[in-house]
Scaffold this motif. Sequence first.
Motif, mmCIF file in Angstrom:
data_model
loop_
_atom_site.group_PDB
_atom_site.id
_atom_site.type_symbol
_atom_site.label_atom_id
_atom_site.label_comp_id
_atom_site.label_asym_id
_atom_site.label_seq_id
_atom_site.Cartn_x
_atom_site.Cartn_y
_atom_site.Cartn_z
ATOM 1 N N ILE A 11 12.502 -11.043 7.354
ATOM 2 C CA ILE A 11 13.016 -9.450 6.792
ATOM 3 C C ILE A 11 12.904 -8.548 7.892
ATOM 4 O O ILE A 11 11.839 -8.163 8.650
ATOM 5 C CB ILE A 11 12.153 -8.968 5.672
ATOM 6 C CG1 ILE A 11 12.388 -9.878 4.460
ATOM 7 C CG2 ILE A 11 12.880 -7.615 5.197
ATOM 8 C CD1 ILE A 11 11.367 -9.458 3.329
ATOM 9 N N ILE A 12 14.126 -8.119 8.252
ATOM 10 C CA ILE A 12 14.305 -6.879 9.212
ATOM 11 C C ILE A 12 14.693 -5.648 8.727
ATOM 12 O O ILE A 12 15.832 -5.297 8.101
ATOM 13 C CB ILE A 12 15.268 -7.302 10.276
ATOM 14 C CG1 ILE A 12 14.460 -8.586 10.896
ATOM 15 C CG2 ILE A 12 15.258 -6.327 11.570
ATOM 16 C CD1 ILE A 12 15.581 -9.501 11.792
ATOM 17 N N LYS A 13 13.942 -4.478 8.659
ATOM 18 C CA LYS A 13 14.343 -3.270 7.944
ATOM 19 C C LYS A 13 14.634 -2.472 8.822
ATOM 20 O O LYS A 13 13.755 -1.703 9.462
ATOM 21 C CB LYS A 13 13.171 -2.793 6.927
ATOM 22 C CG LYS A 13 13.447 -1.288 6.413
ATOM 23 C CD LYS A 13 12.753 -1.095 5.232
ATOM 24 C CE LYS A 13 13.301 0.152 4.517
ATOM 25 N NZ LYS A 13 12.991 0.324 3.029
ATOM 26 N N GLY A 14 16.003 -2.293 9.408
ATOM 27 C CA GLY A 14 16.396 -1.078 10.235
ATOM 28 C C GLY A 14 15.553 -1.490 11.692
ATOM 29 O O GLY A 14 15.516 -2.617 12.159
ATOM 30 N N ILE A 15 15.075 -0.542 12.240
ATOM 31 C CA ILE A 15 14.467 -0.716 13.646
ATOM 32 C C ILE A 15 12.884 -0.398 13.409
ATOM 33 O O ILE A 15 12.282 -0.279 14.480
ATOM 34 C CB ILE A 15 15.096 0.163 14.704
ATOM 35 C CG1 ILE A 15 15.016 1.508 14.415
ATOM 36 C CG2 ILE A 15 16.396 -0.340 15.036
ATOM 37 C CD1 ILE A 15 15.238 2.321 15.553
ATOM 38 N N LYS A 16 12.554 -0.243 12.220
ATOM 39 C CA LYS A 16 11.160 0.186 11.850
ATOM 40 C C LYS A 16 10.083 -1.098 11.425
ATOM 41 O O LYS A 16 9.129 -0.985 12.112
ATOM 42 C CB LYS A 16 11.209 1.131 10.764
ATOM 43 C CG LYS A 16 11.527 2.485 11.001
ATOM 44 C CD LYS A 16 11.715 3.386 9.933
ATOM 45 C CE LYS A 16 10.096 3.855 9.962
ATOM 46 N NZ LYS A 16 9.873 4.815 8.759
ATOM 47 N N TYR A 17 10.770 -2.025 10.677
ATOM 48 C CA TYR A 17 9.688 -2.990 10.158
ATOM 49 C C TYR A 17 10.321 -4.310 10.280
ATOM 50 O O TYR A 17 11.436 -4.616 10.240
ATOM 51 C CB TYR A 17 9.437 -2.652 8.697
ATOM 52 C CG TYR A 17 8.977 -1.323 8.384
ATOM 53 C CD1 TYR A 17 7.349 -1.291 8.724
ATOM 54 C CD2 TYR A 17 9.632 -0.120 7.932
ATOM 55 C CE1 TYR A 17 7.132 0.236 8.466
ATOM 56 C CE2 TYR A 17 9.022 0.845 7.833
ATOM 57 C CZ TYR A 17 7.706 1.060 8.184
ATOM 58 O OH TYR A 17 7.308 2.508 7.744
ATOM 59 N N GLY A 18 9.552 -5.326 10.485
ATOM 60 C CA GLY A 18 9.950 -6.709 10.268
ATOM 61 C C GLY A 18 8.880 -7.520 9.780
ATOM 62 O O GLY A 18 7.598 -7.292 9.654
ATOM 63 N N SER A 19 8.942 -8.552 8.954
ATOM 64 C CA SER A 19 7.997 -9.642 8.312
ATOM 65 C C SER A 19 8.645 -10.974 8.287
ATOM 66 O O SER A 19 9.698 -11.173 8.042
ATOM 67 C CB SER A 19 7.762 -8.932 6.878
ATOM 68 O OG SER A 19 8.922 -9.418 6.014
ATOM 69 N N ILE A 20 7.562 -11.663 8.373
ATOM 70 C CA ILE A 20 7.919 -13.431 8.120
ATOM 71 C C ILE A 20 7.013 -13.747 7.085
ATOM 72 O O ILE A 20 5.808 -13.502 6.997
ATOM 73 C CB ILE A 20 7.658 -13.736 9.524
ATOM 74 C CG1 ILE A 20 8.468 -13.381 10.542
ATOM 75 C CG2 ILE A 20 7.891 -15.552 9.494
ATOM 76 C CD1 ILE A 20 8.009 -13.925 12.091
ATOM 77 N N SER A 21 7.546 -14.624 6.415
ATOM 78 C CA SER A 21 6.617 -15.226 4.975
ATOM 79 C C SER A 21 7.183 -16.354 4.590
ATOM 80 O O SER A 21 8.326 -17.071 5.208
ATOM 81 C CB SER A 21 6.462 -14.074 3.999
ATOM 82 O OG SER A 21 7.542 -13.942 3.450
ATOM 83 N N ASP A 22 6.304 -17.144 3.738
ATOM 84 C CA ASP A 22 6.853 -18.499 3.284
ATOM 85 C C ASP A 22 7.878 -18.262 2.048
ATOM 86 O O ASP A 22 8.801 -18.847 1.628
ATOM 87 C CB ASP A 22 5.684 -19.308 2.765
ATOM 88 C CG ASP A 22 4.946 -19.809 3.956
ATOM 89 O OD1 ASP A 22 5.542 -19.861 4.979
ATOM 90 O OD2 ASP A 22 3.712 -20.125 3.645
ATOM 91 N N TYR A 23 7.389 -17.166 1.089
ATOM 92 C CA TYR A 23 8.098 -16.861 -0.086
ATOM 93 C C TYR A 23 8.039 -15.556 -0.245
ATOM 94 O O TYR A 23 7.271 -14.656 -0.214
ATOM 95 C CB TYR A 23 7.388 -17.547 -1.390
ATOM 96 C CG TYR A 23 7.892 -17.113 -2.498
ATOM 97 C CD1 TYR A 23 8.889 -17.563 -3.115
ATOM 98 C CD2 TYR A 23 7.186 -16.127 -3.422
ATOM 99 C CE1 TYR A 23 9.280 -17.226 -4.455
ATOM 100 C CE2 TYR A 23 7.384 -15.822 -4.680
ATOM 101 C CZ TYR A 23 8.675 -16.507 -5.358
ATOM 102 O OH TYR A 23 9.010 -15.909 -6.485
#
Length: 185
Positions: A37-49
């Motif tokens: 998940i990439i939210k604009g230029i502020k946040y990113g996340s990686i996950s299984d579910y």
Amino acid sequence: KASGDVVVLYDDTIFLSDRALYDYNSSKHELYGNVEIIKGIKYGSISDYVKFNLKDDNAFFTSVFITQLESSLWSKGSNAEKRADVITLRNALVSSCDVNCPDWTIHFSTLKYNEDKEWVNIWNPIIYVRDIPVLYFPYIGFSTNKNRKSGLLYPSFGVFSRDGFVFKQPIYIAVDPQWDLEIAP
């Protein structure tokens, strides 16, 4: 239902996964496998579910890695939950060092990050230097905002023969980005 290289675009957020389910009536999405998940230029996340609802901005993650790009703050844990502006991580760790070999980490039972207030609350944190636990607190809180803020500075106290017990509580006032004021009553 979609599978393969799934891409979902919503507002300023990009969702990538191996497989996705979408319920049109409830606006609920479920993403499976290599979820990014990439939210604009502020946040990113990686996950299984990830399970999320676009209507109420709620989400649930398993085996998650989250980073705030502006502050270089990152966290990984067993699960995370997002309700409105508050992200909650459980059984996780946080750091701002190199992800592969961090100089320090804070392991904790629960972390709550308020995106709107840019504030982190951590319960049962244990501070590690490399792999060595060095300090435990029942609770700590801190800002992820790099701007100066007004508040109380460290107090000082002492006992003097002339004045007896003396307590000083300095106050820091961030009036402007170019200047500040400290009052020591």
